[in-house]
Design a protein around this motif. Structure first.
Motif, PDB file in Angstrom:
ATOM      1  N   GLY A 108       0.811  -1.226   0.000  1.00 42.75           N
ATOM      2  CA  GLY A 108       0.000   0.000   0.000  1.00 42.75           C
ATOM      3  C   GLY A 108       0.836   1.263   0.000  1.00 42.75           C
ATOM      4  N   GLU A 109       2.147   1.144   0.306  1.00 39.44           N
ATOM      5  CA  GLU A 109       3.011   2.325   0.246  1.00 39.44           C
ATOM      6  C   GLU A 109       3.779   2.306  -1.084  1.00 39.44           C
ATOM      7  OE1 GLU A 109       5.473   2.931   3.707  1.00 39.44           O
ATOM      8  OE2 GLU A 109       3.855   2.340   5.064  1.00 39.44           O
ATOM      9  N   PRO A 110       4.036   3.496  -1.649  1.00 37.22           N
ATOM     10  CA  PRO A 110       4.754   3.537  -2.937  1.00 37.22           C
ATOM     11  C   PRO A 110       6.101   2.819  -2.844  1.00 37.22           C
ATOM     12  CG  PRO A 110       3.958   5.733  -2.303  1.00 37.22           C
ATOM     13  CD  PRO A 110       3.704   4.824  -1.137  1.00 37.22           C
ATOM     14  N   GLY A 111       6.336   1.888  -3.737  1.00 34.98           N
ATOM     15  CA  GLY A 111       7.593   1.131  -3.739  1.00 34.98           C
ATOM     16  C   GLY A 111       7.799   0.293  -2.490  1.00 34.98           C
ATOM     17  N   GLY A 112       6.728   0.093  -1.721  1.00 34.48           N
ATOM     18  CA  GLY A 112       6.846  -0.722  -0.510  1.00 34.48           C
ATOM     19  C   GLY A 112       7.385   0.034   0.697  1.00 34.48           C
ATOM     20  N   GLY A 113       7.557   1.368   0.562  1.00 34.92           N
ATOM     21  CA  GLY A 113       7.988   2.178   1.709  1.00 34.92           C
ATOM     22  C   GLY A 113       9.432   1.892   2.116  1.00 34.92           C
ATOM     23  N   ASP A 114       9.715   2.082   3.375  1.00 29.44           N
ATOM     24  CA  ASP A 114      11.081   1.966   3.890  1.00 29.44           C
ATOM     25  C   ASP A 114      11.373   0.516   4.281  1.00 29.44           C
ATOM     26  OD1 ASP A 114      13.554   2.359   5.065  1.00 29.44           O
ATOM     27  OD2 ASP A 114      12.690   2.982   6.990  1.00 29.44           O
ATOM     28  N   PHE A 115      12.124  -0.182   3.441  1.00 27.66           N
ATOM     29  CA  PHE A 115      12.480  -1.582   3.700  1.00 27.66           C
ATOM     30  C   PHE A 115      13.809  -1.580   4.452  1.00 27.66           C
ATOM     31  CE2 PHE A 115      11.761  -6.005   1.867  1.00 27.66           C
ATOM     32  CZ  PHE A 115      12.702  -6.604   2.670  1.00 27.66           C
ATOM     33  N   ARG A 116      13.755  -1.816   5.759  1.00 27.58           N
ATOM     34  CA  ARG A 116      14.994  -1.849   6.545  1.00 27.58           C
ATOM     35  C   ARG A 116      15.719  -3.168   6.299  1.00 27.58           C
ATOM     36  NH1 ARG A 116      13.431  -2.311  11.778  1.00 27.58           N
ATOM     37  NH2 ARG A 116      11.278  -2.586  11.104  1.00 27.58           N
ATOM     38  N   GLY A 117      17.016  -3.093   6.094  1.00 25.27           N
ATOM     39  CA  GLY A 117      17.798  -4.301   5.817  1.00 25.27           C
ATOM     40  C   GLY A 117      18.005  -5.154   7.055  1.00 25.27           C
ATOM     41  N   TYR A 118      18.707  -6.264   6.868  1.00 23.87           N
ATOM     42  CA  TYR A 118      18.825  -7.277   7.929  1.00 23.87           C
ATOM     43  C   TYR A 118      20.220  -7.345   8.550  1.00 23.87           C
ATOM     44  CZ  TYR A 118      14.663  -8.974   5.398  1.00 23.87           C
ATOM     45  OH  TYR A 118      13.434  -9.082   4.777  1.00 23.87           O
ATOM     46  N   THR A 119      21.083  -6.345   8.305  1.00 26.25           N
ATOM     47  CA  THR A 119      22.485  -6.537   8.684  1.00 26.25           C
ATOM     48  C   THR A 119      22.917  -5.830   9.969  1.00 26.25           C
ATOM     49  OG1 THR A 119      23.175  -4.673   7.313  1.00 26.25           O
ATOM     50  CG2 THR A 119      23.176  -6.847   6.275  1.00 26.25           C
ATOM     51  N   TYR A 120      22.089  -4.946  10.518  1.00 29.43           N
ATOM     52  CA  TYR A 120      22.522  -4.167  11.691  1.00 29.43           C
ATOM     53  C   TYR A 120      22.976  -5.077  12.829  1.00 29.43           C
ATOM     54  CZ  TYR A 120      22.608  -1.150  15.730  1.00 29.43           C
ATOM     55  OH  TYR A 120      23.013  -0.489  16.850  1.00 29.43           O
ATOM     56  N   LEU A 121      22.246  -6.125  13.059  1.00 29.77           N
ATOM     57  CA  LEU A 121      22.569  -7.034  14.157  1.00 29.77           C
ATOM     58  C   LEU A 121      23.990  -7.595  13.996  1.00 29.77           C
ATOM     59  CD1 LEU A 121      20.229  -9.618  15.740  1.00 29.77           C
ATOM     60  CD2 LEU A 121      22.399 -10.395  14.868  1.00 29.77           C
ATOM     61  N   TYR A 122      24.332  -7.939  12.762  1.00 28.23           N
ATOM     62  CA  TYR A 122      25.664  -8.490  12.499  1.00 28.23           C
ATOM     63  C   TYR A 122      26.747  -7.417  12.605  1.00 28.23           C
ATOM     64  CZ  TYR A 122      23.417 -12.694  10.659  1.00 28.23           C
ATOM     65  OH  TYR A 122      22.695 -13.838  10.526  1.00 28.23           O
ATOM     66  N   SER A 123      26.490  -6.283  11.965  1.00 28.55           N
ATOM     67  CA  SER A 123      27.567  -5.296  11.845  1.00 28.55           C
ATOM     68  C   SER A 123      27.769  -4.506  13.135  1.00 28.55           C
ATOM     69  CB  SER A 123      27.267  -4.333  10.701  1.00 28.55           C
ATOM     70  OG  SER A 123      26.076  -3.616  10.974  1.00 28.55           O
ATOM     71  N   ASP A 124      26.712  -4.298  13.898  1.00 31.77           N
ATOM     72  CA  ASP A 124      26.815  -3.372  15.024  1.00 31.77           C
ATOM     73  C   ASP A 124      26.464  -3.968  16.381  1.00 31.77           C
ATOM     74  OD1 ASP A 124      26.481  -1.710  12.532  1.00 31.77           O
ATOM     75  OD2 ASP A 124      26.874  -0.128  13.998  1.00 31.77           O
ATOM     76  N   PHE A 125      25.562  -4.938  16.429  1.00 30.39           N
ATOM     77  CA  PHE A 125      25.126  -5.441  17.736  1.00 30.39           C
ATOM     78  C   PHE A 125      25.977  -6.607  18.234  1.00 30.39           C
ATOM     79  CE2 PHE A 125      22.367  -7.854  20.654  1.00 30.39           C
ATOM     80  CZ  PHE A 125      22.058  -6.849  21.549  1.00 30.39           C
ATOM     81  N   LEU A 126      26.201  -7.596  17.397  1.00 29.58           N
ATOM     82  CA  LEU A 126      26.959  -8.773  17.850  1.00 29.58           C
ATOM     83  C   LEU A 126      28.352  -8.414  18.372  1.00 29.58           C
ATOM     84  CD1 LEU A 126      26.017 -11.559  15.250  1.00 29.58           C
ATOM     85  CD2 LEU A 126      25.035 -11.098  17.516  1.00 29.58           C
ATOM     86  N   PRO A 127      29.033  -7.449  17.764  1.00 29.14           N
ATOM     87  CA  PRO A 127      30.377  -7.129  18.300  1.00 29.14           C
ATOM     88  C   PRO A 127      30.347  -6.572  19.714  1.00 29.14           C
ATOM     89  CG  PRO A 127      30.129  -6.303  16.065  1.00 29.14           C
ATOM     90  CD  PRO A 127      28.777  -6.745  16.502  1.00 29.14           C
ATOM     91  N   LEU A 128      29.183  -6.169  20.203  1.00 26.24           N
ATOM     92  CA  LEU A 128      29.095  -5.664  21.574  1.00 26.24           C
ATOM     93  C   LEU A 128      29.004  -6.793  22.597  1.00 26.24           C
ATOM     94  CD1 LEU A 128      26.408  -2.884  20.989  1.00 26.24           C
ATOM     95  CD2 LEU A 128      28.870  -2.586  21.190  1.00 26.24           C
ATOM     96  N   LEU A 129      28.692  -8.003  22.116  1.00 21.26           N
ATOM     97  CA  LEU A 129      28.527  -9.137  23.034  1.00 21.26           C
ATOM     98  C   LEU A 129      29.878  -9.759  23.353  1.00 21.26           C
ATOM     99  CD1 LEU A 129      25.481 -10.838  21.258  1.00 21.26           C
ATOM    100  CD2 LEU A 129      25.420  -9.362  23.284  1.00 21.26           C
ATOM    101  N   GLU A 130      29.879 -10.583  24.391  1.00 18.71           N
ATOM    102  CA  GLU A 130      31.074 -11.378  24.651  1.00 18.71           C
ATOM    103  C   GLU A 130      31.221 -12.366  23.498  1.00 18.71           C
ATOM    104  OE1 GLU A 130      33.129 -10.753  27.071  1.00 18.71           O
ATOM    105  OE2 GLU A 130      31.764  -9.170  27.716  1.00 18.71           O
ATOM    106  N   PRO A 131      32.434 -12.545  22.965  1.00 16.81           N
ATOM    107  CA  PRO A 131      32.592 -13.422  21.797  1.00 16.81           C
ATOM    108  C   PRO A 131      31.968 -14.807  21.979  1.00 16.81           C
ATOM    109  CG  PRO A 131      34.596 -12.207  22.200  1.00 16.81           C
ATOM    110  CD  PRO A 131      33.689 -11.870  23.346  1.00 16.81           C
ATOM    111  N   ALA A 132      32.074 -15.365  23.197  1.00 16.80           N
ATOM    112  CA  ALA A 132      31.540 -16.720  23.411  1.00 16.80           C
ATOM    113  C   ALA A 132      30.011 -16.756  23.374  1.00 16.80           C
ATOM    114  CB  ALA A 132      32.035 -17.267  24.745  1.00 16.80           C
ATOM    115  N   GLN A 133      29.383 -15.603  23.528  1.00 16.79           N
ATOM    116  CA  GLN A 133      27.912 -15.578  23.519  1.00 16.79           C
ATOM    117  C   GLN A 133      27.344 -15.662  22.098  1.00 16.79           C
ATOM    118  OE1 GLN A 133      27.291 -11.829  25.545  1.00 16.79           O
ATOM    119  NE2 GLN A 133      27.051 -12.820  27.541  1.00 16.79           N
ATOM    120  N   ILE A 134      28.141 -15.213  21.128  1.00 19.82           N
ATOM    121  CA  ILE A 134      27.613 -15.057  19.768  1.00 19.82           C
ATOM    122  C   ILE A 134      27.164 -16.383  19.144  1.00 19.82           C
ATOM    123  CG2 ILE A 134      28.176 -14.275  17.421  1.00 19.82           C
ATOM    124  CD1 ILE A 134      29.958 -12.116  18.830  1.00 19.82           C
TER     125      ILE A 134
END
Ligand code: ZN
Length: 326
Positions: free
Chosen positions: A286-312
């Motif tokens: 219903g939105e032109p061009g499907g509106g704002d399609f947020r990608g799936y990479t933030y968790l990988y690029s920015d969130f996981l590095p904040l965790l303890e490596p063994a938690q990932i």
């Protein structure tokens, strides 16, 4: 005294880090991304995103119908987003759009074939948002009758791999309770796991009672959107009961809160009950061009590095498989 210099190595984290902390985080992030890229390049992407969307249509159960969007357009827009996350090592993505909200198994299969990212779809019904997405048959049928429909769907060629339902805040009304019972019956008879969009902690606890009353293992229940419950004690209670606590919706604006949620349960020895994801995407019908399609990479690029490596690996490889199957 530690001097907070207000250097923000990651978008959206409102707690400033010291220079030393920032340095360590950015080094960890760099090592992490190298590791991810390496894993993907040797053909072994193996992480799982347990809660994302490709397409959602919020028009309502009484007005939804085929042909409300151009499938080829959605395909063109979603494809590069999936290819991008595959490069970060994503093997599988659980697409959490329920029936009557735009679930489209044919589109998902096409995207899966071309990108190589496994996309799992679901059976079930979504009662949240004041039942706007519940079709009329579900109001009159019993939990057993609904379960029969969902169990029949698991024999379809496209094969839903989990049960997705949604309920409002607790105390739950009769229709929401019926959806949970139907999901518990379906889980018991098919072995599939229930992911339930849940309004608040009270609704989560009430669902555990319904699932247990149907003699379905609580290990088959995922509390979706647990980050919306501010009381960590409820997270702990649900995790200790043996159900899954899912902190989804991870993005630049929310990462600090999600990190705190993960750290709280991890500190209680409950890392093995946590799921994380982004609730990202999607093509908005219903939105032109499907509106704002947020990608799936933030968790990988920015969130996981904040965790303890063994938690990932626990959060991205082991827990998703333990919760939903290998
Ligand atoms: Zn969602």
């Amino acid at each position: 005294m530690i001097l907070k210099v207000g250097f923000y190595p990651f978008r959206g984290l409102d707690a400033p880090f010291t220079r030393r902390e920032s340095y360590h985080i950015s080094m960890r992030r760099r090592e992490f991304l190298w590791g991810m890229a390496g894993a993907a390049s040797v053909g072994k992407p193996s992480s799982v995103l347990v809660h994302e969307h490709v397409l959602v249509d919020f028009v309502g159960a009484d007005r939804i119908r085929p042909g409300r969007y151009d499938r080829d357009e959605v395909f063109r827009i979603a494809r590069p987003k999936l290819e991008e996350v595959k490069r970060f090592g994503c093997q599988r993505l659980l697409e959490c759009t329920p029936n009557f909200l735009g679930r489209d198994p044919e589109l998902l299969a096409r995207l899966s074939d071309v990108t190589g990212v496994e996309i799992w779809s679901n059976t079930g019904l979504y009662g949240a948002a004041a039942h706007k997405f519940v079709p009329s048959f579900a109001r009159s049928e019993s939990a057993r009758q609904l379960a029969k429909r969902w169990i029949a769907e698991t024999r379809e060629p496209w094969r839903p791999r989990f049960i997705k339902i949604g309920v409002n805040n607790g105390p739950l009304d009769e229709l929401d309770r019926k959806l949970v019972r139907a999901a518990a019956i379906t889980a018991r008879e098919t072995g599939l796991t229930i992911a339930s969009h849940t309004g608040d902690g009270a609704a989560a606890l009430e669902q555990l009672e319904i699932v247990a009353a149907e003699r379905t293992s609580l290990a088959k229940f995922v509390w979706v959107h647990a980050q919306n419950e501010p009381d960590h004690a409820v997270h702990e209670k649900v995790a200790r009961a043996g159900a899954w606590v899912e902190f989804d919706g991870i993005g630049s604006k929310t990462a600090a809160h999600h990190l705190e949620c993960v750290r709280f349960l991890a500190a209680k020895g409950l890392l093995s009950r946590i799921l994380i994801s982004q609730d990202s995407g999607w093509y908005h019908v219903g939105e032109p061009g499907g509106g704002d399609f947020r990608g799936y990479t933030y968790l990988y690029s920015d969130f996981l590095p904040l965790l303890e490596p063994a938690q990932i690996p626990v959060l991205m490889f082991d827990n998703p498989r333990a919760a939903f199957g290998a």
